[in-house]
Design a protein around this motif. Structure first.
Motif, PDB file in Angstrom:
ATOM      1  N   ALA A  91       0.319  -3.538 -12.497  1.00 50.90           N
ATOM      2  CA  ALA A  91       1.642  -3.495 -13.125  1.00 50.90           C
ATOM      3  C   ALA A  91       1.721  -4.506 -14.263  1.00 50.90           C
ATOM      4  N   CYS A  92       1.114  -5.663 -14.064  1.00 50.22           N
ATOM      5  CA  CYS A  92       1.127  -6.703 -15.107  1.00 50.22           C
ATOM      6  C   CYS A  92       0.392  -6.218 -16.360  1.00 50.22           C
ATOM      7  N   ASN A  93      -0.730  -5.527 -16.164  1.00 50.23           N
ATOM      8  CA  ASN A  93      -1.477  -4.982 -17.307  1.00 50.23           C
ATOM      9  C   ASN A  93      -0.623  -3.996 -18.102  1.00 50.23           C
ATOM     10  N   ILE A  94       0.135  -3.165 -17.393  1.00 48.11           N
ATOM     11  CA  ILE A  94       1.008  -2.198 -18.087  1.00 48.11           C
ATOM     12  C   ILE A  94       2.123  -2.933 -18.827  1.00 48.11           C
ATOM     13  N   TYR A 115      -1.597  -8.369   1.793  1.00 49.92           N
ATOM     14  CA  TYR A 115      -1.307  -9.054   0.539  1.00 49.92           C
ATOM     15  C   TYR A 115      -2.383  -8.834  -0.522  1.00 49.92           C
ATOM     16  N   GLU A 116      -3.650  -8.696  -0.103  1.00 50.86           N
ATOM     17  CA  GLU A 116      -4.699  -8.455  -1.108  1.00 50.86           C
ATOM     18  C   GLU A 116      -4.435  -7.147  -1.850  1.00 50.86           C
ATOM     19  N   THR A 117      -4.045  -6.116  -1.098  1.00 53.69           N
ATOM     20  CA  THR A 117      -3.752  -4.826  -1.734  1.00 53.69           C
ATOM     21  C   THR A 117      -2.500  -4.917  -2.593  1.00 53.69           C
ATOM     22  N   SER A 118      -1.505  -5.671  -2.131  1.00 56.37           N
ATOM     23  CA  SER A 118      -0.282  -5.815  -2.933  1.00 56.37           C
ATOM     24  C   SER A 118      -0.601  -6.494  -4.261  1.00 56.37           C
ATOM     25  N   ILE A 119      -1.499  -7.476  -4.227  1.00 57.08           N
ATOM     26  CA  ILE A 119      -1.867  -8.181  -5.468  1.00 57.08           C
ATOM     27  C   ILE A 119      -2.530  -7.223  -6.452  1.00 57.08           C
ATOM     28  N   ASN A 126       5.628 -11.791  -8.593  1.00 53.58           N
ATOM     29  CA  ASN A 126       5.226 -11.110  -7.360  1.00 53.58           C
ATOM     30  C   ASN A 126       3.790 -11.477  -6.947  1.00 53.58           C
ATOM     31  N   ILE A 127       2.900 -11.601  -7.935  1.00 51.59           N
ATOM     32  CA  ILE A 127       1.523 -12.020  -7.626  1.00 51.59           C
ATOM     33  C   ILE A 127       1.541 -13.412  -7.014  1.00 51.59           C
ATOM     34  N   GLY A 128       2.333 -14.304  -7.594  1.00 47.77           N
ATOM     35  CA  GLY A 128       2.421 -15.669  -7.083  1.00 47.77           C
ATOM     36  C   GLY A 128       2.931 -15.724  -5.651  1.00 47.77           C
ATOM     37  N   ASN A 173       6.841   3.149 -18.256  1.00 57.86           N
ATOM     38  CA  ASN A 173       7.856   2.430 -17.489  1.00 57.86           C
ATOM     39  C   ASN A 173       7.882   2.917 -16.045  1.00 57.86           C
ATOM     40  N   GLY A 174       7.818   4.231 -15.872  1.00 53.95           N
ATOM     41  CA  GLY A 174       7.812   4.798 -14.527  1.00 53.95           C
ATOM     42  C   GLY A 174       6.596   4.365 -13.733  1.00 53.95           C
ATOM     43  N   ILE A 175       5.435   4.321 -14.401  1.00 57.28           N
ATOM     44  CA  ILE A 175       4.205   3.885 -13.726  1.00 57.28           C
ATOM     45  C   ILE A 175       4.336   2.431 -13.294  1.00 57.28           C
ATOM     46  N   PHE A 176       4.886   1.587 -14.166  1.00 57.62           N
ATOM     47  CA  PHE A 176       5.066   0.167 -13.830  1.00 57.62           C
ATOM     48  C   PHE A 176       5.933   0.006 -12.593  1.00 57.62           C
ATOM     49  N   LEU A 177       7.095   0.680 -12.582  1.00 61.97           N
ATOM     50  CA  LEU A 177       8.029   0.525 -11.467  1.00 61.97           C
ATOM     51  C   LEU A 177       7.422   1.024 -10.164  1.00 61.97           C
ATOM     52  N   THR A 178       6.660   2.114 -10.238  1.00 62.85           N
ATOM     53  CA  THR A 178       6.033   2.647  -9.023  1.00 62.85           C
ATOM     54  C   THR A 178       4.987   1.677  -8.484  1.00 62.85           C
ATOM     55  N   LEU A 179       4.199   1.087  -9.375  1.00 57.05           N
ATOM     56  CA  LEU A 179       3.202   0.103  -8.938  1.00 57.05           C
ATOM     57  C   LEU A 179       3.870  -1.108  -8.275  1.00 57.05           C
ATOM     58  N   ILE A 180       4.981  -1.556  -8.842  1.00 58.22           N
ATOM     59  CA  ILE A 180       5.729  -2.668  -8.243  1.00 58.22           C
ATOM     60  C   ILE A 180       6.207  -2.282  -6.844  1.00 58.22           C
ATOM     61  N   ASN A 181       6.749  -1.056  -6.709  1.00 62.07           N
ATOM     62  CA  ASN A 181       7.258  -0.603  -5.411  1.00 62.07           C
ATOM     63  C   ASN A 181       6.145  -0.515  -4.374  1.00 62.07           C
ATOM     64  N   ILE A 182       4.998   0.060  -4.768  1.00 60.36           N
ATOM     65  CA  ILE A 182       3.883   0.187  -3.821  1.00 60.36           C
ATOM     66  C   ILE A 182       3.367  -1.198  -3.442  1.00 60.36           C
ATOM     67  N   GLY A 183       3.263  -2.095  -4.416  1.00 60.04           N
ATOM     68  CA  GLY A 183       2.833  -3.458  -4.118  1.00 60.04           C
ATOM     69  C   GLY A 183       3.783  -4.147  -3.152  1.00 60.04           C
ATOM     70  N   THR A 184       5.077  -3.905  -3.313  1.00 64.27           N
ATOM     71  CA  THR A 184       6.072  -4.492  -2.421  1.00 64.27           C
ATOM     72  C   THR A 184       5.893  -3.994  -0.992  1.00 64.27           C
ATOM     73  N   ILE A 185       5.614  -2.684  -0.850  1.00 66.92           N
ATOM     74  CA  ILE A 185       5.400  -2.124   0.488  1.00 66.92           C
ATOM     75  C   ILE A 185       4.197  -2.791   1.151  1.00 66.92           C
ATOM     76  N   TYR A 186       3.095  -2.913   0.417  1.00 66.25           N
ATOM     77  CA  TYR A 186       1.911  -3.552   0.995  1.00 66.25           C
ATOM     78  C   TYR A 186       2.197  -5.013   1.348  1.00 66.25           C
ATOM     79  N   ALA A 187       3.043  -5.676   0.570  1.00 67.99           N
ATOM     80  CA  ALA A 187       3.405  -7.065   0.884  1.00 67.99           C
ATOM     81  C   ALA A 187       4.203  -7.127   2.184  1.00 67.99           C
ATOM     82  N   GLU A 188       5.181  -6.219   2.349  1.00 65.23           N
ATOM     83  CA  GLU A 188       5.950  -6.174   3.589  1.00 65.23           C
ATOM     84  C   GLU A 188       5.051  -5.792   4.760  1.00 65.23           C
ATOM     85  N   TRP A 189       4.019  -5.033   4.472  1.00 65.37           N
ATOM     86  CA  TRP A 189       3.044  -4.596   5.475  1.00 65.37           C
ATOM     87  C   TRP A 189       2.054  -5.718   5.797  1.00 65.37           C
TER      88      TRP A 189
END
Length: 644
Positions: A188-191, A178-182, A207-209, A159-175
């Protein structure tokens, strides 16, 4: 896309758990126990009160976390001290005091690492990442999220790994990477599939969409959003369903399929009625009005936009209010009611200026904070070096006395002291050069002219240009303040700094010159590092001495390429040449002045030469045409680089 439709962020500040009753009941229960317990039990109760007050009153939370800290210090409980500091950080976070939150959390982290409390270390990493993320310091945020992931993997905490991946992906999206965020959202989806957690799966697909929507890859965006919609329908997740319908409507509106867009926005509006969320209702109503206007169905536009306007005023949603006034102005202009079009445009402009001024104050405040932090850190480093030097002198005296006893020991100690003294002096010299480097980069003439340009844009009512200029100026100041403290920075950051500087200097000199920056395709700009701000002084010389007095349009060319163990940097201009520039300087009486930027650069290159086996140098070449007339200057700079 509005702030309520941005990619979801999970930023959990989990500190204690186990209470299942309402907040007030739990608080009353904890208060009654406070007078009955001592030692570790008393600390836990105070931490519990701080945690539960966090959702009600940040000030009350801070009172109890400070009491926990004081009692822990009094009873010499190191774990209690760390937990108190961590909760103090959460209190400051709740009040929006993110720098203070980071300061407290770093102190807590130091103690948790000393006592090897792995679980608490992971929580602290996550909290630090949250605050750095909020401040827009994406590199630091990602670093702490990655450290949190390492601990979660050791503990088998999926669960912790999933949430961290979502957070890092969100940062790359704000940055806007988008390819890295995906990539992170897909991991995260695999987990989520391994956990068989439908809620997590729906979130990651959503989030991928949205990331593909930002990349304008609409077919992929539709696929992932529709897959997420299937899951959210099964879960009856009304908020998630609403958000997806809005996203799908945005896609169809962008590709000019207005009928489909209207269909999705209509369903989204119906969902907002079911939820009873007026913010969602305002957004969906606004989107419908805008789309009917684009489709030419003007009879349906005015009632929808007026409804969106009333809802936005009622809930105080400034962004929606601004967009609604703009849509109304466009509508009245289209039906030739220019009086109403003008009055609505005036309202739109007033709100837009208010938002711009608010954002400008935030940017300037963040720049001020970064500058003060940089200044404070340098002062602390110099003070520590002074203390180290005093200690070195003391040990040297002791070694001199020991000469009368054991010659061999004296020679050994003396050798060690010389080495230590050399390192101290070298580090002190480095800090001194860094501070002077920062002063050269914070050029008062450049800053004054930049602020004058911003003021000119505002005076001319050109808020878009002013906002764009200020954003570039703020980003440049942030790069300078952050990079002046680092020995090596990514090539990507250095190129961004150079580009921002030259773009602003273009405005300063009325677009008298153009520029081009070429980075060799073999250089991974994100994971290749070079010393910061070594190239800029040569570019500044090219602008001030080579191009400023050139009657025709100038050009600056910058190229970076790897050559063995060194990075070759070429800075080339088509200016008036060094000889003519020197003549002009003599006429102005400035020929005896030496460039502080070049002096600092030479000193930095000398230090780099001491640390590397390769020769770090620069060479200036005067370019001439076939007749021997000056054609500008070429600088060939050789500097070290590192790779990850």
């Amino acid at each position: 896309m509005t702030s309520r439709q941005k990619i979801s962020i999970f930023l959990g500040l989990v500190l204690i758990s186990g209470f299942c009753y309402s907040q007030n009941t739990v608080i009353d229960s904890l208060k009654s126990r406070l007078s009955e317990v001592e030692g570790e039990g008393r600390i836990k109760v105070m931490i519990g009160l701080s945690y539960h007050y966090l959702r009600i009153s940040a000030d009350s939370s801070l009172i109890y976390s400070n009491q926990a800290l004081d009692y822990s210090i009094e009873t010499d409980n190191r774990r209690g001290v760390a937990r108190g500091m961590l909760m103090i950080g959460s209190g400051h976070n709740a009040k929006g005091e993110y720098s203070l939150a980071i300061e407290s959390q770093l102190r807590a982290l130091e103690i948790f690492e000393e006592i090897k409390d792995t679980a608490a270390i992971g929580i602290t990493y996550n909290n630090l990442a949250t605050n750095y993320h909020t401040l827009g310091k994406y590199s630091e945020a990602i670093n702490y999220y990655q450290l949190s992931t390492i601990i979660a993997k050791k503990q088998g905490n999926s669960n912790g790994i999933f949430l961290t991946l979502i957070n890092i992906g969100t940062i790359y999206a704000e940055w806007k990477k988008y390819e890295t965020s995906i990539e992170h959202f897909e991991n995260a989806c695999n987990i989520s599939l391994q956990l068989k957690d439908k809620n997590y799966q729906g979130l990651s697909l959503h989030n991928i969409g949205v990331s593909y929507l930002k990349l304008e890859q609409y077919e992929k965006a539709k696929y992932y959003l529709e897959e997420s919609l299937k899951i959210r329908n099964k879960l009856n997740d009304k908020e998630g369903i609403f958000s997806i319908y809005i996203n799908l409507g945005d896609i169809y509106k962008t590709i000019i399929n207005y009928d489909s867009a209207i269909s999705y926005y209509t369903v989204a509006l119906q969902e907002s009625y079911v939820i009873g969320n007026e913010t969602n209702e305002a957004l969906a109503t606004l989107k419908l009005g805008e789309t009917y206007l684009l489709a030419g169905e003007t009879k349906k536009v005015e009632p929808l936009l007026k409804e969106a306007l009333n809802l936005s005023i009622e809930i105080g949603e400034t962004k929606y209010l601004k967009e609604t006034y703009k849509a109304l102005s466009d509508y009245y202009s289209q039906i030739n009611d220019f009086e109403k079009a003008y009055s609505n445009y005036v309202e739109y402009t007033a709100i837009k200026d208010t938002i711009f001024n608010r954002d400008s104050r935030r940017e300037i405040s963040e720049m001020q904070t970064l500058y003060e932090l940089d200044k404070k850190e340098n002062e602390i480093e110099i003070q520590n070096l002074r203390i180290d030097k005093q200690q070195a002198q003391f040990y040297y005296t002791i070694s001199g006395i020991a000469l009368l006893l054991i010659l061999a020991v004296l020679l050994f100690n003396r050798y060690k002291m010389k080495q230590k003294h050399y390192r101290i002096e070298l580090e002190k010299k480095n800090i001194d050069i860094e501070q002077r480097l920062l002063r050269t980069q914070m050029n008062p003439h450049f800053i004054f002219n930049s602020l004058n340009s911003i003021n000119s844009f505002i005076t001319d009512n050109n808020s878009d240009s002013a906002q764009a200029f200020l954003s570039k100026f703020a980003r440049l100041m942030r790069y300078i303040l952050e990079n002046s403290r680092k020995t090596f920075v990514p090539v990507e950051d250095e190129v961004n700094t150079l580009q921002l500087n030259m773009e602003l200097e273009q405005l300063r000199f009325d677009n008298k010159y153009d520029f081009e920056i070429i980075v060799d395709e073999n250089i991974d700009t994100e994971f290749t590092f070079i010393p910061p701000m070594l190239i800029q002084p040569f570019i500044e010389n090219a602008i001030l001495h080579g191009l400023a007095n050139k009657p025709s349009e100038g050009k600056i060319y910058v190229e970076l390429k790897k050559n063995g163990e060194l990075m070759h940097c070429i800075i080339e201009d088509n200016g008036i040449g060094r000889e003519k520039a020197m003549e002009l300087k003599e006429q102005s009486g400035k020929s005896k002045r030496q460039s502080l930027g070049m002096q600092v650069t030479k000193e930095r290159l000398d230090i780099l030469n001491e640390k590397t086996t390769e020769e770090v140098t620069f060479k200036i070449i005067d370019k001439t045409d076939s007749s021997g007339n000056p054609e500008g200057t070429r600088v060939e700079l050789r500097i070290p680089y590192e790779e990850e």
